[in-house]
Design a protein around this motif. Structure first.
Motif, PDB file in Angstrom:
ATOM      1  N   GLY A 286      11.167  32.872  92.308  1.00 43.12           N
ATOM      2  CA  GLY A 286      11.703  32.600  93.641  1.00 43.12           C
ATOM      3  C   GLY A 286      11.262  33.682  94.599  1.00 43.12           C
ATOM      4  N   ALA A 287      10.089  33.514  95.219  1.00 40.20           N
ATOM      5  CA  ALA A 287       9.498  34.594  96.020  1.00 40.20           C
ATOM      6  C   ALA A 287      10.213  34.822  97.339  1.00 40.20           C
ATOM      7  N   GLY A 288      10.787  33.749  97.907  1.00 39.66           N
ATOM      8  CA  GLY A 288      11.485  33.898  99.184  1.00 39.66           C
ATOM      9  C   GLY A 288      10.603  34.513 100.252  1.00 39.66           C
ATOM     10  N   THR A 289      11.134  35.517 100.929  1.00 39.29           N
ATOM     11  CA  THR A 289      10.378  36.187 101.999  1.00 39.29           C
ATOM     12  C   THR A 289       9.474  37.286 101.474  1.00 39.29           C
ATOM     13  N   GLY A 290       9.639  37.646 100.224  1.00 39.69           N
ATOM     14  CA  GLY A 290       8.941  38.806  99.681  1.00 39.69           C
ATOM     15  C   GLY A 290       9.783  40.068  99.715  1.00 39.69           C
ATOM     16  N   TYR A 291      10.918  40.021 100.400  1.00 37.83           N
ATOM     17  CA  TYR A 291      11.777  41.210 100.552  1.00 37.83           C
ATOM     18  C   TYR A 291      12.304  41.689  99.212  1.00 37.83           C
ATOM     19  N   ASN A 292      12.772  40.771  98.377  1.00 36.66           N
ATOM     20  CA  ASN A 292      13.314  41.199  97.092  1.00 36.66           C
ATOM     21  C   ASN A 292      12.222  41.795  96.210  1.00 36.66           C
ATOM     22  N   ALA A 293      11.021  41.250  96.274  1.00 37.47           N
ATOM     23  CA  ALA A 293       9.909  41.815  95.510  1.00 37.47           C
ATOM     24  C   ALA A 293       9.581  43.221  95.993  1.00 37.47           C
ATOM     25  N   ALA A 294       9.709  43.441  97.305  1.00 35.40           N
ATOM     26  CA  ALA A 294       9.484  44.783  97.845  1.00 35.40           C
ATOM     27  C   ALA A 294      10.536  45.762  97.326  1.00 35.40           C
ATOM     28  N   LEU A 295      11.793  45.323  97.258  1.00 35.25           N
ATOM     29  CA  LEU A 295      12.840  46.166  96.692  1.00 35.25           C
ATOM     30  C   LEU A 295      12.538  46.485  95.227  1.00 35.25           C
ATOM     31  N   LEU A 296      12.092  45.472  94.487  1.00 40.07           N
ATOM     32  CA  LEU A 296      11.752  45.684  93.084  1.00 40.07           C
ATOM     33  C   LEU A 296      10.602  46.682  92.938  1.00 40.07           C
ATOM     34  N   LYS A 297       9.613  46.583  93.811  1.00 37.75           N
ATOM     35  CA  LYS A 297       8.482  47.519  93.748  1.00 37.75           C
ATOM     36  C   LYS A 297       8.938  48.932  94.075  1.00 37.75           C
ATOM     37  N   TYR A 298       9.839  49.072  95.040  1.00 39.96           N
ATOM     38  CA  TYR A 298      10.389  50.392  95.360  1.00 39.96           C
ATOM     39  C   TYR A 298      11.069  50.980  94.121  1.00 39.96           C
ATOM     40  N   LEU A 299      11.833  50.145  93.410  1.00 37.73           N
ATOM     41  CA  LEU A 299      12.585  50.619  92.246  1.00 37.73           C
ATOM     42  C   LEU A 299      11.681  50.942  91.059  1.00 37.73           C
ATOM     43  N   THR A 300      10.594  50.189  90.886  1.00 37.72           N
ATOM     44  CA  THR A 300       9.699  50.464  89.757  1.00 37.72           C
ATOM     45  C   THR A 300       8.810  51.663  90.025  1.00 37.72           C
ATOM     46  N   GLY A 301       8.594  52.012  91.299  1.00 36.95           N
ATOM     47  CA  GLY A 301       7.759  53.147  91.650  1.00 36.95           C
ATOM     48  C   GLY A 301       6.279  52.874  91.471  1.00 36.95           C
ATOM     49  N   PRO A 302       5.442  53.884  91.747  1.00 38.47           N
ATOM     50  CA  PRO A 302       3.986  53.692  91.687  1.00 38.47           C
ATOM     51  C   PRO A 302       3.473  53.253  90.328  1.00 38.47           C
ATOM     52  N   SER A 303       4.181  53.636  89.256  1.00 34.39           N
ATOM     53  CA  SER A 303       3.701  53.291  87.914  1.00 34.39           C
ATOM     54  C   SER A 303       4.193  51.930  87.439  1.00 34.39           C
ATOM     55  N   GLY A 304       5.060  51.268  88.226  1.00 35.03           N
ATOM     56  CA  GLY A 304       5.599  49.974  87.828  1.00 35.03           C
ATOM     57  C   GLY A 304       4.773  48.817  88.351  1.00 35.03           C
ATOM     58  N   HIS A 305       5.117  47.614  87.876  1.00 29.13           N
ATOM     59  CA  HIS A 305       4.395  46.406  88.273  1.00 29.13           C
ATOM     60  C   HIS A 305       5.407  45.301  88.583  1.00 29.13           C
ATOM     61  N   VAL A 306       5.146  44.556  89.648  1.00 25.44           N
ATOM     62  CA  VAL A 306       6.014  43.457  90.055  1.00 25.44           C
ATOM     63  C   VAL A 306       5.175  42.209  90.269  1.00 25.44           C
ATOM     64  N   THR A 307       5.602  41.115  89.645  1.00 24.28           N
ATOM     65  CA  THR A 307       5.000  39.803  89.863  1.00 24.28           C
ATOM     66  C   THR A 307       6.091  38.877  90.369  1.00 24.28           C
ATOM     67  N   THR A 308       5.847  38.207  91.493  1.00 23.54           N
ATOM     68  CA  THR A 308       6.808  37.235  92.012  1.00 23.54           C
ATOM     69  C   THR A 308       6.126  35.881  92.117  1.00 23.54           C
ATOM     70  N   CYS A 309       6.895  34.812  91.878  1.00 26.90           N
ATOM     71  CA  CYS A 309       6.284  33.488  91.893  1.00 26.90           C
ATOM     72  C   CYS A 309       7.186  32.490  92.601  1.00 26.90           C
ATOM     73  N   ASP A 310       6.594  31.400  93.027  1.00 30.84           N
ATOM     74  CA  ASP A 310       7.333  30.285  93.611  1.00 30.84           C
ATOM     75  C   ASP A 310       6.489  29.031  93.441  1.00 30.84           C
ATOM     76  N   ILE A 311       7.164  27.902  93.319  1.00 27.51           N
ATOM     77  CA  ILE A 311       6.455  26.634  93.134  1.00 27.51           C
ATOM     78  C   ILE A 311       5.880  26.101  94.439  1.00 27.51           C
ATOM     79  N   ASP A 312       6.399  26.588  95.570  1.00 28.10           N
ATOM     80  CA  ASP A 312       6.009  26.095  96.897  1.00 28.10           C
ATOM     81  C   ASP A 312       4.917  26.990  97.482  1.00 28.10           C
ATOM     82  N   PRO A 313       3.718  26.453  97.730  1.00 29.98           N
ATOM     83  CA  PRO A 313       2.633  27.298  98.256  1.00 29.98           C
ATOM     84  C   PRO A 313       2.924  27.856  99.645  1.00 29.98           C
ATOM     85  N   ASP A 314       3.714  27.155 100.447  1.00 29.06           N
ATOM     86  CA  ASP A 314       4.079  27.704 101.761  1.00 29.06           C
ATOM     87  C   ASP A 314       4.921  28.966 101.607  1.00 29.06           C
TER      88      ASP A 314
END
Length: 407
Positions: A101-129
């Motif tokens: 559930g990619a949404g706006t990308g905001y939650n993925a940005a929060l996740l990336k902040y929490l994982t730090g430079p050495s972490g990895h985040v993948t976000t997905c959504d079924i809707d291409p828009d």
């Protein structure tokens, strides 16, 4: 005077997080999540939304549904829900995280902040828009290293697995089989799980042969596209009273057509609640003890016509057996009329065994009352797990999972 008028985005973010933290009654805290939400600019992922609205504690629709009677296709989740789900997830620096559930990308940005430079985040959504929007927002705000994929989230993303953390930002009726192989043993899954008409954010810890919850929080999310195990139907000719149940339950709404016109049976308990005190735990206990637990929704016109008011007309727990139904109710007590109001809890039943159903609801009210903050433990097993390997509790079978609920 509006105290937020002219406030900077930083001030608005801090006020929002302060309010979210102060209103959270749970005992679980994570200062890193607080810092992430004070740092990542939510308004930058909602460029067409007024600044004050971007920092209000409410969800924001980013893609409407062309069906006017349907829910939106995508939303930016309410900030307090984002906060407690990230606390449940307990992300560590360096983690590999998958989000559905990619949404706006905001939650993925929060996740990336929490994982730090050495972490990895993948976000997905079924809707291409939706994924296109999330990609633009993440790139524009310095999160180009977040991977965005367009696909059915039930398939996961095996090419980047195994994951230390998996989080779903959409309501799930089942736990897809693909997730089991992609979440590392010892990892955590946080998912808005739907069962028996209710929805809760459940935090699971992955073990060798099962997942076991350690946190269950109230939430509401748009349902994922493609899982159709929930059923609903009206039980009156005027289409004012609706039930929601699961496909594994033996509920036939047509059998209830005449039930609500029959004499009712009201059963009260001595349990009371204040005007803002939750009685949500009653529903959870019913789901762990009564297989016919479902949800009832009542239009105000039905109550005006004489139907007994449910405790919450928009969503209250009910029990249904054949042509009988009972549901949770409340009424204000006569005690302390000049002070804060109190409401006693009970149940009303209709149909041949309506009284029995109402009494069974009251049994769970009595069980809930002395331990109101107790949470159930949900244990998830792969669908092919034999009964002998299940823990004790109420078993709910889904295509990919056997869910056991225990108090």
């Amino acid at each position: 005077m509006n105290p937020t008028a002219g406030a900077s985005p930083e001030d608005l973010r801090n006020r929002l997080v302060d309010a979210v933290v102060n209103e959270d009654t749970s005992s679980v805290r994570d200062a890193r999540v607080d810092t992430a939400m004070r740092t990542v600019p939510r308004h930058a992922f909602l460029p067409d939304v007024p600044l004050e609205e971007a920092y209000a504690n409410k969800s924001v629709t980013i893609k409407e549904n062309p069906d006017v009677d349907a829910l939106p296709l995508s939303c930016a989740s309410q900030p307090d829900v984002v906060h407690f789900m990230l606390v449940q997830l307990a992300v560590r620096e360096g983690d590999n995280v998958f989000e559905i559930g990619a949404g706006t990308g905001y939650n993925a940005a929060l996740l990336k902040y929490l994982t730090g430079p050495s972490g990895h985040v993948t976000t997905c959504d079924i809707d291409p828009d939706v994924t296109a929007y999330a990609r633009r927002m993440l790139d524009a705000n310095g999160y180009g290293d977040v991977r965005v994929v367009t696909r059915d989230g039930a398939l996961g993303a095996p090419e980047s697995s195994p994951y230390d953390r998996v989080i779903a930002a959409v309501g799930m009726w089942d736990l897809p089989a693909a997730w089991w192989g992609q979440l590392a043993v010892g990892g955590r899954l946080v998912v808005p799980l739907r069962w028996r008409g209710l929805s809760r954010s459940v935090a699971f810890r992955r073990e060798e042969t099962r997942m076991r919850s350690d946190s269950v929080r109230m939430c509401g999310f748009l349902p994922v596209i493609g899982q159709d195990g929930e059923r609903n139907g009206y039980i009156d000719d005027n289409r004012l009273v609706r039930l929601y149940w699961d496909q594994d339950q033996d509920i036939a709404p047509e059998l209830l057509r005449d039930s609500l016109s029959r004499p009712k049976s009201v059963v009260w308990t001595d349990a009371t609640v204040g005007p803002v005190e939750s009685f949500d735990g009653v529903w959870l206990r019913l789901s762990a003890t009564e297989r016919p637990t479902c949800r009832i929704t009542v239009n105000p016109a039905a109550m005006e016509a004489g139907l007994h008011r449910p405790a919450s007309p928009a969503l209250s727990p009910a029990l249904v057996e054949g042509d009988s139904i009972a549901y949770l109710i409340l009424e204000r007590t006569a005690e302390n009329p000049d002070g804060e109001p109190r409401f006693r809890l009970g149940a009303v039943g209709y149909g041949p065994v309506g009284t029995d159903l109402a009494e069974r609801i009251c049994t769970q009210i009595h069980a809930w009352s002395p331990a109101r903050t107790a949470e159930p433990v949900l244990t998830a097993y792969p669908a092919d797990t034999p009964d002998s390997d299940l823990t004790d509790g109420a078993v709910i079978d889904r295509p990919s999972v056997r869910l056991v609920i225990t108090y």
